[in-house]
Design a protein around this motif. Structure first.
Motif, short mmCIF file in Angstrom:
data_model
loop_
_atom_site.label_atom_id
_atom_site.label_comp_id
_atom_site.label_asym_id
_atom_site.label_seq_id
_atom_site.Cartn_x
_atom_site.Cartn_y
_atom_site.Cartn_z
N HIS A 162 -3.34 53.82 -29.17
CA HIS A 162 -4.48 53.49 -28.31
C HIS A 162 -5.77 53.91 -29.01
N VAL A 163 -6.81 53.12 -28.77
CA VAL A 163 -8.12 53.48 -29.29
C VAL A 163 -8.93 54.07 -28.14
N GLN A 164 -9.54 55.21 -28.39
CA GLN A 164 -10.38 55.88 -27.39
C GLN A 164 -11.81 55.36 -27.55
N THR A 165 -12.32 54.74 -26.49
CA THR A 165 -13.53 53.92 -26.62
C THR A 165 -14.80 54.55 -26.04
N SER A 166 -14.79 55.82 -25.75
CA SER A 166 -16.02 56.46 -25.27
C SER A 166 -16.98 56.65 -26.43
N GLY A 167 -18.27 56.48 -26.16
CA GLY A 167 -19.28 56.70 -27.20
C GLY A 167 -19.48 55.49 -28.08
N PRO A 168 -20.30 55.63 -29.12
CA PRO A 168 -20.55 54.52 -30.04
C PRO A 168 -19.29 54.17 -30.82
N GLN A 169 -19.18 52.93 -31.25
CA GLN A 169 -17.96 52.47 -31.90
C GLN A 169 -17.60 53.30 -33.13
N GLU A 170 -18.60 53.76 -33.86
CA GLU A 170 -18.29 54.54 -35.06
C GLU A 170 -17.68 55.90 -34.72
N ALA A 171 -17.76 56.30 -33.46
CA ALA A 171 -17.18 57.57 -33.04
C ALA A 171 -15.81 57.40 -32.38
N TRP A 172 -15.34 56.16 -32.24
CA TRP A 172 -14.05 55.93 -31.61
C TRP A 172 -12.92 56.53 -32.45
N THR A 173 -11.88 56.95 -31.77
CA THR A 173 -10.71 57.50 -32.44
C THR A 173 -9.44 56.81 -31.94
N GLY A 197 1.32 70.78 -35.64
CA GLY A 197 1.35 71.01 -34.20
C GLY A 197 0.29 70.30 -33.39
N VAL A 198 -0.70 69.71 -34.07
CA VAL A 198 -1.78 69.03 -33.36
C VAL A 198 -1.39 67.59 -33.06
N ALA A 199 -1.71 67.12 -31.86
CA ALA A 199 -1.43 65.73 -31.50
C ALA A 199 -2.14 64.80 -32.49
N HIS A 200 -1.46 63.76 -32.92
CA HIS A 200 -2.03 62.87 -33.92
C HIS A 200 -3.29 62.16 -33.43
N ILE A 201 -4.26 62.10 -34.31
CA ILE A 201 -5.52 61.42 -34.04
C ILE A 201 -6.10 60.96 -35.37
N TRP A 202 -6.71 59.79 -35.36
CA TRP A 202 -7.30 59.22 -36.56
C TRP A 202 -8.68 58.66 -36.23
N PRO A 203 -9.60 58.65 -37.21
CA PRO A 203 -10.84 57.90 -37.01
C PRO A 203 -10.48 56.42 -36.81
N ARG A 204 -11.24 55.72 -36.04
CA ARG A 204 -10.94 54.32 -35.75
C ARG A 204 -10.76 53.51 -37.02
N ASP A 205 -11.65 53.68 -37.97
CA ASP A 205 -11.62 52.85 -39.18
C ASP A 205 -10.41 53.13 -40.06
N ALA A 206 -9.75 54.27 -39.85
CA ALA A 206 -8.57 54.57 -40.63
C ALA A 206 -7.37 53.74 -40.17
#
Length: 215
Positions: A162-173, A197-206
């Motif tokens: 899922h992409v988290q869409t709060s904030g400007p697009q360049e800040a999406w994760t 141990g941290v839940a996976h998260i990536w910058p949108r562009d990755a």
């Protein structure tokens, strides 16, 4: 930024969106409450003296105090109360940050996230998520996120991205909704600053690279 910083930044933008909605609801609710109070204080009829107006009334002995009592106390604006309480908590955090920064406490907190220690960023994430969850429960809205079709998680290989869409697009994760967690260096997530141990998260562009269809 490390995954801790990405999570904190995403939580800050999500809370920012929730607070904006709270402010809009609080304003609308205040207008509705004022309208209700005005309607309740409309002219009433006196069996002896006829119509009585709140601004004065041709010898009618009915007092303004009675009209006010008839209107009753204004109901609470829970949106405004929630917003005020949350801003107060954020202001307490922002006052401990160096420098002067922005007047908006959440903006100031967000600006300082990149310079935070990983542990501090993790603790901040927990606080921001707690506040965000509270706001969204009051608003009865879910998180700002959209599923990504046709993209598998590079770690668990499940298609629950899922992409988290709060904030400007360049800040999406992007997160894996399956809840998989990083195993540290060498993890299939491919993050250069992987943290065990941290839940996976990536910058949108990755994940949504140029040429890939966005959700």
């Amino acid at each position: 930024m490390t995954p801790h910083h990405l999570h904190a930044t995403a939580a800050a933008w999500s809370l920012n969106a929730a607070l904006a909605q709270l402010e809009a609801r609080a304003t609308a609710e205040a207008r509705a409450i004022a309208a209700e109070q005005a309607a309740a204080a409309e002219p009433i009829s006196s069996p002896t003296w006829g119509r009585r107006h709140a601004l004065g009334g041709h010898g009618d002995p009915t007092s303004d105090a009675i009209l006010t009592a008839a209107a009753g106390p204004a109901r609470r604006n829970r949106y405004a109360e929630t917003q005020t309480a949350m801003i107060s908590q954020l202001d307490t955090v922002a006052r401990h940050l160096p420098g002067h920064g922005a007047a908006d406490p959440l903006q100031r907190v967000r600006q300082h996230i990149p310079a935070m220690q990983s542990g501090t960023a993790a603790a901040l994430t927990a606080l921001l998520r707690k506040l965000d969850g509270r706001a969204r429960r009051v608003l009865r809205v879910g998180p700002d996120r959209d599923p990504i079709r046709g993209v598998a998680c590079p770690a668990c290989r499940l298609r629950h991205m899922h992409v988290q869409t709060s904030g400007p697009q360049e800040a999406w994760t992007v997160i894996c909704a399956a809840g998989c967690r990083c195993v540290g260096q060498g993890c299939g997530c491919g993050m250069p600053d992987a943290v065990e141990g941290v839940a996976h998260i990536w910058p949108r562009d990755a994940v949504l690279r140029p040429g890939r269809m966005a959700p």
